[in-house]
Motif scaffolding. Structure first.
Motif, PDB file in Angstrom:
ATOM      1  N   PHE A  15      53.626  86.652  -3.536  1.00 14.77           N
ATOM      2  CA  PHE A  15      55.011  86.197  -3.531  1.00 14.77           C
ATOM      3  C   PHE A  15      55.356  85.421  -4.801  1.00 14.77           C
ATOM      4  CE2 PHE A  15      53.392  82.091  -2.333  1.00 14.77           C
ATOM      5  CZ  PHE A  15      54.389  81.186  -2.653  1.00 14.77           C
ATOM      6  N   LYS A  16      54.318  84.972  -5.549  1.00 13.50           N
ATOM      7  CA  LYS A  16      54.563  84.236  -6.788  1.00 13.50           C
ATOM      8  C   LYS A  16      54.942  85.159  -7.945  1.00 13.50           C
ATOM      9  CE  LYS A  16      51.039  80.680  -5.837  1.00 13.50           C
ATOM     10  NZ  LYS A  16      49.801  80.070  -6.378  1.00 13.50           N
ATOM     11  N   ILE A  17      54.617  86.451  -7.827  1.00 14.14           N
ATOM     12  CA  ILE A  17      54.812  87.391  -8.930  1.00 14.14           C
ATOM     13  C   ILE A  17      56.243  87.357  -9.444  1.00 14.14           C
ATOM     14  CG2 ILE A  17      54.916  89.852  -9.537  1.00 14.14           C
ATOM     15  CD1 ILE A  17      52.487  90.273  -7.719  1.00 14.14           C
ATOM     16  N   ALA A  74      47.255  85.490 -19.242  1.00 13.40           N
ATOM     17  CA  ALA A  74      48.114  84.324 -19.020  1.00 13.40           C
ATOM     18  C   ALA A  74      48.912  84.484 -17.730  1.00 13.40           C
ATOM     19  CB  ALA A  74      49.059  84.140 -20.204  1.00 13.40           C
ATOM     20  N   PHE A  75      49.388  85.711 -17.494  1.00 14.42           N
ATOM     21  CA  PHE A  75      50.165  85.973 -16.285  1.00 14.42           C
ATOM     22  C   PHE A  75      49.318  85.746 -15.041  1.00 14.42           C
ATOM     23  CE2 PHE A  75      51.703  88.628 -12.845  1.00 14.42           C
ATOM     24  CZ  PHE A  75      53.055  88.382 -12.854  1.00 14.42           C
ATOM     25  N   PHE A  76      48.128  86.355 -15.012  1.00 18.33           N
ATOM     26  CA  PHE A  76      47.296  86.266 -13.815  1.00 18.33           C
ATOM     27  C   PHE A  76      46.693  84.877 -13.629  1.00 18.33           C
ATOM     28  CE2 PHE A  76      47.449  90.882 -14.475  1.00 18.33           C
ATOM     29  CZ  PHE A  76      47.870  91.263 -13.201  1.00 18.33           C
ATOM     30  N   ALA A  77      46.555  84.120 -14.720  1.00 19.50           N
ATOM     31  CA  ALA A  77      46.093  82.741 -14.590  1.00 19.50           C
ATOM     32  C   ALA A  77      47.118  81.920 -13.811  1.00 19.50           C
ATOM     33  CB  ALA A  77      45.858  82.126 -15.973  1.00 19.50           C
ATOM     34  N   GLN A  78      48.417  82.154 -14.095  1.00 16.62           N
ATOM     35  CA  GLN A  78      49.476  81.459 -13.358  1.00 16.62           C
ATOM     36  C   GLN A  78      49.538  81.925 -11.914  1.00 16.62           C
ATOM     37  OE1 GLN A  78      53.351  80.821 -15.404  1.00 16.62           O
ATOM     38  NE2 GLN A  78      52.429  82.052 -17.035  1.00 16.62           N
ATOM     39  N   LEU A  79      49.328  83.223 -11.716  1.00 21.40           N
ATOM     40  CA  LEU A  79      49.389  83.796 -10.371  1.00 21.40           C
ATOM     41  C   LEU A  79      48.318  83.212  -9.466  1.00 21.40           C
ATOM     42  CD1 LEU A  79      50.829  85.932  -8.614  1.00 21.40           C
ATOM     43  CD2 LEU A  79      49.102  87.572  -9.371  1.00 21.40           C
TER      44      LEU A  79
END
Length: 201
Positions: A15-17, A74-79
Motif C-alpha cells: 500500500f506504500k507503493i 532507493a525506491f525499495f529501501a523506502q518501501l
C-alpha cells in the motif's frame, strides 16, 4: 518465525507503493497526464496505483520508477522501511497533510492524519472534506474502509445500495465493493476515513 514475520511485512507494504510514486511525481512537478505520457500507462491506471486501488505489475512498476528517474534500490529501501511505534502519536491538526486521491475528482479534499505499519497490519487514517455537489465515479480500494461522519449529511453509495448518513453515523465495508460518497445537502460534510490493509487484500 522471523522469515514468516518478514514475509508478512513485505505483503503488507504494497500500500506504500502509490504514496512513494506520488511523492516523486509531485517533486518533479508532474501531473498524472504528464506521467502517463512519459510511461505510456493510462492516467486512470496511474491514479489507481497511486491511491492504493491497484497493485502494479513488476514491469509496470519498473517502467514508472525508470521514467521518474528513481534508482530501484532507493525506491525499495523506502518501501521496506519499518514504522517504529514509539508507544503513542500526538497529531496536531496543523500537521495534517493534504493529498489528492484522484485528479478527476471535484470537491474532495483529503488530509492524511496517520499512516502506520506493524506486524499485525497496516492502516491509514484520513480526514475528508466533501463539498456540496462534489463529484467522482464509484471506485474500489484494496482495503477495508471505515467511514465516520463528523459533520453534515450525505448519501453513501455502495454498489447498488445507498446509505443516508448524518453526523455520528458510521459505515464499515470491503473496499473492493464500488463506492462513492454523494453530498447534495448544500453544506460541506466532514468524514473520518480509516483504510485497513490486511494480507487478504
Amino acid at each position: 518465525m522471523q522469515q514468516e514475520v518478514r514475509e508478512e511485512q513485505e505483503q503488507l507494504s504494497y500500500f506504500k507503493i502509490g504514496g512513494i510514486i506520488r511523492k516523486y511525481r509531485k517533486e518533479k512537478e508532474l501531473k498524472l497526464l504528464d506521467l502517463a505520457a512519459l510511461t505510456g500507462i493510462g492516467s486512470a491506471m496511474l491514479s489507481k496505483i497511486e491511491n492504493g486501488r491497484m497493485i502494479p505489475t513488476i514491469p509496470t512498476l519498473f517502467t514508472i520508477i525508470h521514467k521518474l528517474g528513481i534508482a530501484p534500490e532507493a525506491f525499495f529501501a523506502q518501501l521496506n522501511t519499518e514504522n517504529l511505534f514509539p508507544g503513542y502519536y500526538f497529531l496536531p491538526k496543523k500537521l495534517f497533510s493534504p493529498y489528492e486521491k484522484e485528479e478527476s475528482a471535484s470537491g474532495f479534499q483529503y488530509f492524511s492524519i496517520l499512516e502506520h505499519t506493524s506486524e499485525g497490519g497496516a492502516f491509514q487514517i484520513s480526514l475528508l472534506e466533501l463539498q456540496h455537489n462534489a463529484s467522482r465515479p464509484q471506485v474500489t480500494t484494496m482495503a477495508f474502509e471505515f467511514i465516520y461522519i463528523l459533520k453534515g449529511r450525505l448519501s453513501y453509495q455502495l454498489d447498488d445500495k445507498t446509505f443516508e448518513m448524518e453526523e455520528g453515523d458510521a459505515l464499515f465495508f470491503d473496499g473492493n465493493i464500488p463506492h462513492v460518497p454523494v453530498n447534495n445537502s448544500g453544506h460541506t460534510a466532514s468524514l473520518l476515513v480509516l483504510y485497513l490493509f490486511t494480507n487478504s487484500k
